[in-house]
Design a protein around this motif. Structure first.
Motif, PDB file in Angstrom:
ATOM      1  N   THR A  74       0.850  -1.185   0.000  1.00 10.76           N
ATOM      2  CA  THR A  74       0.000   0.000   0.000  1.00 10.76           C
ATOM      3  C   THR A  74       0.891   1.243   0.000  1.00 10.76           C
ATOM      4  N   ALA A  75       0.591   2.215  -0.837  1.00 18.40           N
ATOM      5  CA  ALA A  75       1.356   3.469  -0.873  1.00 18.40           C
ATOM      6  C   ALA A  75       0.530   4.594  -0.261  1.00 18.40           C
ATOM      7  N   LEU A  76       1.146   5.321   0.654  1.00 19.39           N
ATOM      8  CA  LEU A  76       0.510   6.477   1.291  1.00 19.39           C
ATOM      9  C   LEU A  76       1.265   7.724   0.850  1.00 19.39           C
ATOM     10  N   ILE A  77       0.561   8.649   0.200  1.00 20.35           N
ATOM     11  CA  ILE A  77       1.180   9.871  -0.310  1.00 20.35           C
ATOM     12  C   ILE A  77       0.715  11.048   0.537  1.00 20.35           C
ATOM     13  N   MET A  78       1.658  11.711   1.183  1.00 20.62           N
ATOM     14  CA  MET A  78       1.338  12.827   2.059  1.00 20.62           C
ATOM     15  C   MET A  78       1.240  14.103   1.225  1.00 20.62           C
ATOM     16  N   ALA A  79       0.022  14.652   1.129  1.00 26.79           N
ATOM     17  CA  ALA A  79      -0.216  15.836   0.292  1.00 26.79           C
ATOM     18  C   ALA A  79      -0.939  16.924   1.078  1.00 26.79           C
ATOM     19  N   GLY A  80      -0.666  16.993   2.366  1.00 25.72           N
ATOM     20  CA  GLY A  80      -1.315  17.999   3.201  1.00 25.72           C
ATOM     21  C   GLY A  80      -0.687  19.364   3.028  1.00 25.72           C
ATOM     22  N   LYS A  81      -1.234  20.340   3.732  1.00 29.37           N
ATOM     23  CA  LYS A  81      -0.711  21.701   3.683  1.00 29.37           C
ATOM     24  C   LYS A  81      -0.502  22.207   5.104  1.00 29.37           C
ATOM     25  N   ARG A  82       0.469  23.091   5.252  1.00 29.54           N
ATOM     26  CA  ARG A  82       0.740  23.665   6.566  1.00 29.54           C
ATOM     27  C   ARG A  82      -0.344  24.660   6.940  1.00 29.54           C
ATOM     28  N   SER A  83      -0.762  24.564   8.174  1.00 25.63           N
ATOM     29  CA  SER A  83      -1.874  25.394   8.633  1.00 25.63           C
ATOM     30  C   SER A  83      -1.454  26.857   8.785  1.00 25.63           C
ATOM     31  N   GLY A  84      -2.335  27.753   8.354  1.00 25.13           N
ATOM     32  CA  GLY A  84      -2.166  29.166   8.658  1.00 25.13           C
ATOM     33  C   GLY A  84      -1.406  29.997   7.655  1.00 25.13           C
ATOM     34  N   ARG A  85      -0.791  29.361   6.641  1.00 27.86           N
ATOM     35  CA  ARG A  85      -0.067  30.189   5.669  1.00 27.86           C
ATOM     36  C   ARG A  85      -0.008  29.502   4.318  1.00 27.86           C
ATOM     37  N   LEU A  86       0.020  30.320   3.289  1.00 32.92           N
ATOM     38  CA  LEU A  86       0.101  29.810   1.932  1.00 32.92           C
ATOM     39  C   LEU A  86       1.560  29.540   1.593  1.00 32.92           C
TER      40      LEU A  86
END
Length: 269
Positions: free
Chosen positions: A8-20
């Motif tokens: 199984t492959a897990l790809i982390m594509a989240g974003k840091r909170s509070g800033r672009l």
């Protein structure tokens, strides 16, 4: 390898909170994962490479804003096939891993949406070596010489061990449910070179001293951590220095595009 035994492959594509993210701002998009790299959104590029690896079956993407990502052609097609699903991104990277791991079939490979230079062969090499070492958990590393040979501007920070200097490839392995505890190493966000206190928490004070002096081997450091987490942790040395170069800032964005363009030219030739 049968479908039942595929990774199984897990790809982390989240974003840091509070800033672009600055790269997202420059590209005029809302999150870093969809920034085009040589014309292809980086998360789509990573999914293409992951999906092309014969040893990988199910794919999960951990994201805070999945709708935009789900519209990308490759990802939409894999979702339609039932091979790709999304998991909810959490505030902390470790909690995001836990979210992505809910209900998955282990072993599980973890990579990131900005790992644009890892090829299907690179994922296959990592999987094969993890299985050969019977790793409970593992991290992919590349030698400094190989990273510099790939591009002198590709990476600036290296971990110094007795057997050489290495860079992290943002490739991780969890062999089973028990190995999730080893993910706690990354709760502070990793970056052990910048934050030595994280080495103390993860590996212990004596290993911090060995790490700083470069007198301990990477195998010994991981062996010591194995005892702390109750799972066999293994360093996996990969053959291609490009795998240690991810899209983290404008410098590495430029390096990545340069290397991808070179690949395309070589393939065309």
């Amino acid at each position: 390898m049968t479908q039942e035994t595929k990774i199984t492959a897990l790809i982390m594509a989240g974003k840091r909170s509070g800033r672009l993210d600055p790269l997202a701002a420059n590209a005029g998009v809302s999150q870093k994962a969809v920034v085009p790299v040589l014309g292809v959104p980086m998360v789509e590029r990573v999914v293409q490479q992951v999906a092309a690896c014969d040893q990988i079956g199910a794919i999960r993407i951990v994201a805070h804003e999945p709708d935009e990502i789900a519209e990308l052609p490759t990802i939409a097609a894999l979702m339609k096939e039932g091979r790709l699903k999304f998991a909810e991104g959490k505030f902390n990277i470790v909690d995001s891993v836990f979210s992505g791991a809910e209900g998955v079939t282990f072993p599980m490979l973890i990579t990131t949406a900005d790992n644009c230079l890892v090829t299907p062969e690179g994922y296959g090499e990592f999987i094969t070596k993890c299985l050969a070492k019977d790793a409970g958990a593992a991290a992919g590393l590349a030698r400094k010489e190989d990273v510099i040979a790939a591009d002198p501007e590709g990476q600036k920070k290296f971990y110094q061990f007795r057997d050489g200097a290495f860079s992290n490839c943002n490739l991780y392995w969890l062999g089973g449910q028990k190995a999730l505890g080893a993910a706690e190493i990354m709760r502070g966000g990793g970056q052990f070179v910048k934050f030595p206190s994280r080495i103390i928490k993860a590996f212990g004070l004596m290993n911090l001293i060995r790490f700083r002096l470069g007198t301990g081997s990477k195998e010994k450091l991981f062996e010591q951590a194995s005892g702390r987490f109750g799972v066999k942790l293994v360093p996996i040395e990969l053959s291609n220095g490009q795998y240690a170069i991810d899209v983290d800032n404008q410098r590495t964005f430029d390096v990545t595009e340069r290397l991808l363009k070179k690949r395309e030219e070589q393939s065309a030739a």
